[in-house]
Motif scaffolding. Sequence first.
Motif, short mmCIF file in Angstrom:
data_model
loop_
_atom_site.label_atom_id
_atom_site.label_comp_id
_atom_site.label_asym_id
_atom_site.label_seq_id
_atom_site.Cartn_x
_atom_site.Cartn_y
_atom_site.Cartn_z
N PHE A 199 0.84 -1.20 0.00
CA PHE A 199 0.00 0.00 0.00
C PHE A 199 0.88 1.25 0.00
O PHE A 199 1.91 1.30 0.66
CB PHE A 199 -0.91 0.00 1.24
N CYS A 200 0.46 2.26 -0.74
CA CYS A 200 1.24 3.50 -0.76
C CYS A 200 0.30 4.69 -0.91
O CYS A 200 -0.78 4.57 -1.50
CB CYS A 200 2.25 3.49 -1.90
N THR A 201 0.73 5.83 -0.40
CA THR A 201 -0.07 7.05 -0.50
C THR A 201 0.28 7.85 -1.75
O THR A 201 -0.24 8.95 -1.96
CB THR A 201 0.14 7.92 0.76
N ASN A 202 1.21 7.32 -2.54
CA ASN A 202 1.53 7.92 -3.84
C ASN A 202 1.14 6.96 -4.96
O ASN A 202 0.89 5.77 -4.72
CB ASN A 202 3.04 8.18 -3.96
N ASP A 203 1.16 7.49 -6.15
CA ASP A 203 0.96 6.64 -7.34
C ASP A 203 1.96 7.13 -8.39
O ASP A 203 1.58 7.68 -9.43
CB ASP A 203 -0.49 6.79 -7.82
N CYS A 204 3.25 6.95 -8.09
CA CYS A 204 4.31 7.51 -8.96
C CYS A 204 4.22 6.92 -10.37
O CYS A 204 3.97 5.72 -10.53
CB CYS A 204 5.68 7.21 -8.38
N ARG A 205 4.46 7.79 -11.33
CA ARG A 205 4.36 7.35 -12.73
C ARG A 205 5.30 6.20 -13.05
O ARG A 205 5.04 5.40 -13.93
CB ARG A 205 4.70 8.50 -13.68
N PHE A 206 6.44 6.14 -12.37
CA PHE A 206 7.46 5.15 -12.71
C PHE A 206 7.38 3.92 -11.80
O PHE A 206 8.21 3.04 -11.90
CB PHE A 206 8.85 5.79 -12.56
N CYS A 207 6.40 3.84 -10.92
CA CYS A 207 6.42 2.80 -9.89
C CYS A 207 6.01 1.43 -10.44
O CYS A 207 4.94 1.30 -11.04
CB CYS A 207 5.50 3.15 -8.73
N PRO A 208 6.82 0.40 -10.19
CA PRO A 208 6.48 -0.95 -10.65
C PRO A 208 5.23 -1.49 -9.94
O PRO A 208 4.64 -2.45 -10.38
CB PRO A 208 7.70 -1.80 -10.24
N ARG A 209 4.84 -0.85 -8.84
CA ARG A 209 3.65 -1.25 -8.09
C ARG A 209 2.38 -1.20 -8.96
O ARG A 209 1.42 -1.91 -8.72
CB ARG A 209 3.51 -0.24 -6.94
N ARG A 210 2.42 -0.31 -9.98
CA ARG A 210 1.25 -0.16 -10.86
C ARG A 210 1.08 -1.38 -11.75
O ARG A 210 0.04 -1.57 -12.36
CB ARG A 210 1.42 1.08 -11.75
N GLY A 236 9.76 -2.22 -0.07
CA GLY A 236 9.11 -3.14 -1.01
C GLY A 236 8.44 -2.28 -2.06
O GLY A 236 8.91 -1.17 -2.34
N TYR A 237 7.36 -2.75 -2.63
CA TYR A 237 6.59 -1.91 -3.52
C TYR A 237 5.42 -1.34 -2.72
O TYR A 237 4.27 -1.73 -2.90
CB TYR A 237 6.12 -2.70 -4.73
N GLY A 238 5.73 -0.44 -1.79
CA GLY A 238 4.72 0.16 -0.94
C GLY A 238 5.41 1.09 0.05
O GLY A 238 6.63 1.15 0.10
N GLU A 239 4.62 1.80 0.86
CA GLU A 239 5.18 2.77 1.80
C GLU A 239 5.19 2.16 3.21
O GLU A 239 4.11 2.00 3.83
CB GLU A 239 4.33 4.06 1.76
N THR A 261 11.48 5.34 2.27
CA THR A 261 10.13 5.87 2.50
C THR A 261 9.80 6.97 1.50
O THR A 261 10.70 7.57 0.91
CB THR A 261 10.03 6.45 3.94
N ASN A 262 8.51 7.24 1.35
CA ASN A 262 8.14 8.38 0.49
C ASN A 262 8.14 9.69 1.29
O ASN A 262 7.81 10.75 0.75
CB ASN A 262 6.78 8.16 -0.20
N GLY A 263 8.47 9.62 2.56
CA GLY A 263 8.63 10.83 3.37
C GLY A 263 7.32 11.42 3.87
O GLY A 263 7.29 12.50 4.44
S1 SF4 Z 1 6.11 2.71 -3.53
FE1 SF4 Z 1 7.55 4.41 -3.88
S2 SF4 Z 1 7.67 4.59 -6.10
FE2 SF4 Z 1 5.85 3.37 -5.65
S3 SF4 Z 1 4.14 4.83 -5.58
FE3 SF4 Z 1 4.93 4.63 -3.49
S4 SF4 Z 1 6.46 6.26 -3.27
FE4 SF4 Z 1 6.07 6.00 -5.44
#
Ligand code: SF4
Length: 465
Positions: A276-287, A329-332, A358-360
Amino acid sequence: MLVDSHVHLDMRQFAKDRGDVIKRALSAGVEEMLGIGYDPRSIDETINLSEEYEQLYAAVGIHPHDAEKWNDDLEEKIKKALFRKKVLAVGEIGLDYYRDLSPRHIQREIFKKQIAIAVYFGKPIIVHCRESFGDVIEILKQEGAEEVGGIFHAFQGGVEEAEKIFDLGFLVGIGGTVTYKNSRLPETVERLPSSSFVLETDCPYLTPVPYRGKRNEPSYVKLVGEKVAKIKGVTLDDIERATEANYRRLLHAEKRPPASISYVIKNNLYINATNFCTNDCRFCPRRKRDRELYGYNLNLLVEPEIDEIIVSAQGLLENRDFDEIVFCGYGEPTVRLDVILEVAKALKKYGIALRLNTNGQGNMINRRDIVPRLEKYFNTVSVSLNSFSRDSYLDLCRPDAGAKAYDSVLDFLGRAAGSKMKCIATAVDFPGLDMNKCREAAEGIPGVEFYVRRYQIDPPQIPRA
Ligand code: SF4
């Protein structure tokens, strides 16, 4: 384990010492080789060799040089061969406009016929492409080759070509040319995700340095792997794990391994606590559905409990001295703050440095300053900044919290830098993102170091996995 995904051991260059060549490959750690039959003689001999040597498998097809030799008997021969257990793929097939040994219109026609056979049999395709990239991609698309995928063998192109290949669900084969002095391949390899390539020799051709000019052989695939590891800043073990997994998913239709809660890359132990993450970065493999990293499956179906994480990490800690334990991992990780702190407390006793990636946004997520709790256990905190302004953060990282997220990240960086922890801000060199401005934004906060991470293009979706 090393795999050589493209060998021509049937060729006369190996007539005198084939057995020794295969022994050397096994001693070098090469446990599987894919022999490529490219004309009627080579198809028969490659199949015979695959029957003789356990570690040798086969692909069958008619090379574009020999497209004019195509006839009904040959078609029948290929189809019959594809019923054999050790025949895994159709190839090498494609277009060669460099040597033009068969008329181009015939090359295209025979390429299409063989793609149709591969699709009918559900077998991946080993592609030969020389000065014909546009036509090869167009034909693969037209003929529905995405259904089976395959490998662009002896890939030497750039990022744009790799993106087109991955869009079709194909992998690229990286060979000896990556070791050549003036090759532009290392630049491309830097940008390739670990789930997108396999290793090959194409022996007896394309011999890697330092044996360039001599006959190539499968044991030299290790030199290719070592070079790729160096380019990507990981170990040969990491490259072997990744490329074997990619090969097995495509050629043997192997399923993904179970999700890893802890995993090892380089000499670091990584903890994968959440997706789980509070971002959805364009480059993130999580997508991506894949979420593969160097052969590990990081797609957690269920968030692991504290005990599960500790037991998983301890299993790896028993056998090895690590440089660092990294919560990443692929998450925050800070969305599970209490969990990661309990795990960090338990792992602290091993005396290994702990780092949090962390995403800070941890203070915003937890609605309080978490730095005092983090500094009890963590030696380093690495924050993904990836921007230099609210707007650039909104555009690239797409935070759930909107514009205030960037301010929160800067505030966290300031507090972390003032703590006992070493504080690093990182940015991915995403196309169009100004790295100098990111550096200025990071280094403008006293005590923060800045580090650039390599942007990796989107991986292929392997159709058979
Ligand atoms: S896990 Fe990292 S790269 Fe992926 S969406 Fe969250 S902050 Fe961005």
